[in-house]
Design a protein around this motif. Structure first.
Motif, PDB file in Angstrom:
ATOM      1  N   ARG A   1     -37.112  63.085  62.781  1.00 19.14           N
ATOM      2  CA  ARG A   1     -36.811  62.152  61.697  1.00 19.14           C
ATOM      3  C   ARG A   1     -36.030  60.970  62.252  1.00 19.14           C
ATOM      4  NH1 ARG A   1     -31.633  62.586  61.515  1.00 19.14           N
ATOM      5  NH2 ARG A   1     -30.629  64.577  61.834  1.00 19.14           N
ATOM      6  N   HIS A   2     -35.910  59.918  61.435  1.00 22.13           N
ATOM      7  CA  HIS A   2     -35.120  58.749  61.826  1.00 22.13           C
ATOM      8  C   HIS A   2     -33.655  59.170  61.949  1.00 22.13           C
ATOM      9  CE1 HIS A   2     -34.210  54.525  62.252  1.00 22.13           C
ATOM     10  NE2 HIS A   2     -33.233  54.683  61.386  1.00 22.13           N
ATOM     11  N   ALA A   3     -32.986  58.751  63.013  1.00 21.77           N
ATOM     12  CA  ALA A   3     -31.586  59.113  63.244  1.00 21.77           C
ATOM     13  C   ALA A   3     -30.669  58.338  62.311  1.00 21.77           C
ATOM     14  CB  ALA A   3     -31.209  58.836  64.691  1.00 21.77           C
ATOM     15  N   PHE A   4     -29.664  59.016  61.785  1.00 16.36           N
ATOM     16  CA  PHE A   4     -28.649  58.360  60.975  1.00 16.36           C
ATOM     17  C   PHE A   4     -27.755  57.516  61.885  1.00 16.36           C
ATOM     18  CE2 PHE A   4     -29.559  62.213  58.430  1.00 16.36           C
ATOM     19  CZ  PHE A   4     -29.924  61.605  57.245  1.00 16.36           C
ATOM     20  N   VAL A   5     -27.111  56.512  61.310  1.00 15.44           N
ATOM     21  CA  VAL A   5     -26.228  55.629  62.078  1.00 15.44           C
ATOM     22  C   VAL A   5     -25.136  56.455  62.761  1.00 15.44           C
ATOM     23  CG1 VAL A   5     -24.568  53.723  61.931  1.00 15.44           C
ATOM     24  CG2 VAL A   5     -26.710  53.611  60.646  1.00 15.44           C
ATOM     25  N   TYR A   6     -24.533  57.415  62.038  1.00 16.37           N
ATOM     26  CA  TYR A   6     -23.458  58.193  62.643  1.00 16.37           C
ATOM     27  C   TYR A   6     -23.954  59.021  63.824  1.00 16.37           C
ATOM     28  CZ  TYR A   6     -24.703  62.696  60.473  1.00 16.37           C
ATOM     29  OH  TYR A   6     -25.326  63.861  60.130  1.00 16.37           O
ATOM     30  N   GLU A   7     -25.203  59.474  63.785  1.00 24.10           N
ATOM     31  CA  GLU A   7     -25.752  60.242  64.910  1.00 24.10           C
ATOM     32  C   GLU A   7     -25.948  59.346  66.127  1.00 24.10           C
ATOM     33  OE1 GLU A   7     -28.365  63.657  62.636  1.00 24.10           O
ATOM     34  OE2 GLU A   7     -29.152  61.610  62.721  1.00 24.10           O
ATOM     35  N   ARG A   8     -26.444  58.140  65.907  1.00 19.33           N
ATOM     36  CA  ARG A   8     -26.637  57.206  67.024  1.00 19.33           C
ATOM     37  C   ARG A   8     -25.301  56.809  67.647  1.00 19.33           C
ATOM     38  NH1 ARG A   8     -30.048  52.378  66.205  1.00 19.33           N
ATOM     39  NH2 ARG A   8     -30.332  52.633  68.435  1.00 19.33           N
ATOM     40  N   ILE A   9     -24.298  56.584  66.802  1.00 20.19           N
ATOM     41  CA  ILE A   9     -22.976  56.246  67.325  1.00 20.19           C
ATOM     42  C   ILE A   9     -22.396  57.439  68.080  1.00 20.19           C
ATOM     43  CG2 ILE A   9     -20.599  55.656  66.707  1.00 20.19           C
ATOM     44  CD1 ILE A   9     -21.793  53.928  64.428  1.00 20.19           C
ATOM     45  N   LEU A  10     -22.567  58.632  67.559  1.00 17.99           N
ATOM     46  CA  LEU A  10     -22.085  59.824  68.265  1.00 17.99           C
ATOM     47  C   LEU A  10     -22.744  59.932  69.633  1.00 17.99           C
ATOM     48  CD1 LEU A  10     -20.428  62.419  68.452  1.00 17.99           C
ATOM     49  CD2 LEU A  10     -22.318  63.598  67.284  1.00 17.99           C
ATOM     50  N   LEU A  11     -24.046  59.722  69.691  1.00 16.68           N
ATOM     51  CA  LEU A  11     -24.749  59.793  70.977  1.00 16.68           C
ATOM     52  C   LEU A  11     -24.206  58.759  71.967  1.00 16.68           C
ATOM     53  CD1 LEU A  11     -28.390  60.370  69.713  1.00 16.68           C
ATOM     54  CD2 LEU A  11     -26.995  61.975  71.046  1.00 16.68           C
ATOM     55  N   LEU A  12     -23.948  57.550  71.493  1.00 22.96           N
ATOM     56  CA  LEU A  12     -23.381  56.505  72.342  1.00 22.96           C
ATOM     57  C   LEU A  12     -22.001  56.915  72.856  1.00 22.96           C
ATOM     58  CD1 LEU A  12     -23.221  53.597  73.522  1.00 22.96           C
ATOM     59  CD2 LEU A  12     -22.288  52.913  71.290  1.00 22.96           C
ATOM     60  N   VAL A  13     -21.147  57.380  71.966  1.00 25.82           N
ATOM     61  CA  VAL A  13     -19.781  57.754  72.351  1.00 25.82           C
ATOM     62  C   VAL A  13     -19.790  58.945  73.296  1.00 25.82           C
ATOM     63  CG1 VAL A  13     -17.539  58.540  71.500  1.00 25.82           C
ATOM     64  CG2 VAL A  13     -18.763  56.735  70.272  1.00 25.82           C
ATOM     65  N   VAL A  14     -20.644  59.925  73.039  1.00 31.22           N
ATOM     66  CA  VAL A  14     -20.731  61.090  73.924  1.00 31.22           C
ATOM     67  C   VAL A  14     -21.177  60.663  75.313  1.00 31.22           C
ATOM     68  CG1 VAL A  14     -22.073  63.198  74.390  1.00 31.22           C
ATOM     69  CG2 VAL A  14     -21.035  62.844  72.142  1.00 31.22           C
ATOM     70  N   ARG A  15     -22.234  59.858  75.379  1.00 31.32           N
ATOM     71  CA  ARG A  15     -22.729  59.404  76.687  1.00 31.32           C
ATOM     72  C   ARG A  15     -21.638  58.685  77.471  1.00 31.32           C
ATOM     73  NH1 ARG A  15     -26.973  54.799  76.562  1.00 31.32           N
ATOM     74  NH2 ARG A  15     -25.071  53.604  76.323  1.00 31.32           N
ATOM     75  N   GLU A  16     -20.957  57.757  76.815  1.00 29.88           N
ATOM     76  CA  GLU A  16     -19.933  56.978  77.507  1.00 29.88           C
ATOM     77  C   GLU A  16     -18.697  57.820  77.829  1.00 29.88           C
ATOM     78  OE1 GLU A  16     -20.491  53.955  78.773  1.00 29.88           O
ATOM     79  OE2 GLU A  16     -22.508  54.248  77.986  1.00 29.88           O
ATOM     80  N   THR A  17     -18.380  58.798  76.991  1.00 24.20           N
ATOM     81  CA  THR A  17     -17.262  59.704  77.287  1.00 24.20           C
ATOM     82  C   THR A  17     -17.575  60.506  78.542  1.00 24.20           C
ATOM     83  OG1 THR A  17     -16.585  59.866  74.967  1.00 24.20           O
ATOM     84  CG2 THR A  17     -15.908  61.668  76.425  1.00 24.20           C
ATOM     85  N   GLU A  18     -18.810  60.979  78.640  1.00 28.28           N
ATOM     86  CA  GLU A  18     -19.194  61.766  79.817  1.00 28.28           C
ATOM     87  C   GLU A  18     -19.271  60.916  81.075  1.00 28.28           C
ATOM     88  OE1 GLU A  18     -21.608  65.452  77.793  1.00 28.28           O
ATOM     89  OE2 GLU A  18     -22.774  63.689  78.358  1.00 28.28           O
TER      90      GLU A  18
END
Length: 110
Positions: free
Chosen positions: A18-35
């Motif tokens: 399904r289409h990703a929610f805005v909060y999911e996309r932001i979470l993915l961005l923050v997780v990637r950059e945190t790692e």
């Protein structure tokens, strides 16, 4: 060192069929950059523009992620005292949730 205005390249727009929610996309961005870099710094207005959504959507998404304990935020101030943005870090719970997201498989053409 925090990354500023990190690229959205590689951040999924479709999750689990399904289409990703805005909060999911932001979470993915923050997780990637945190790692990768321990954190990410961005202004909500800049991120909203790059995601193609309104600032209110980004604000609601960040509020949801903070409330659910998936990310932490810390304000960043300039020399004059004006707030420039926030530093975002994913929590272990946020990292764990992001790992459950599955990228859509490309559809076979007939």
């Amino acid at each position: 060192m925090a990354a500023t205005g990190s690229s959205l390249a590689g951040v999924m727009t479709r999750i689990n069929g399904r289409h990703a929610f805005v909060y999911e996309r932001i979470l993915l961005l923050v997780v990637r950059e945190t790692e990768l870099r321990d954190s990410v710094t961005f202004a909500k207005q800049d991120l909203a523009k790059r995601m193609g959504v309104c600032v209110r959507s980004v604000d609601r998404a960040v509020t949801k992620l903070r409330r659910e304990g998936l990310v932490t935020t810390e304000p960043v101030f300039g020399p004059s005292g004006v707030q420039l943005g926030n530093v975002y870090r994913a929590t272990p719970e946020g990292i764990e949730l992001a790992r459950t997201f599955r990228r859509d498989k490309p559809r076979a053409k007939k």
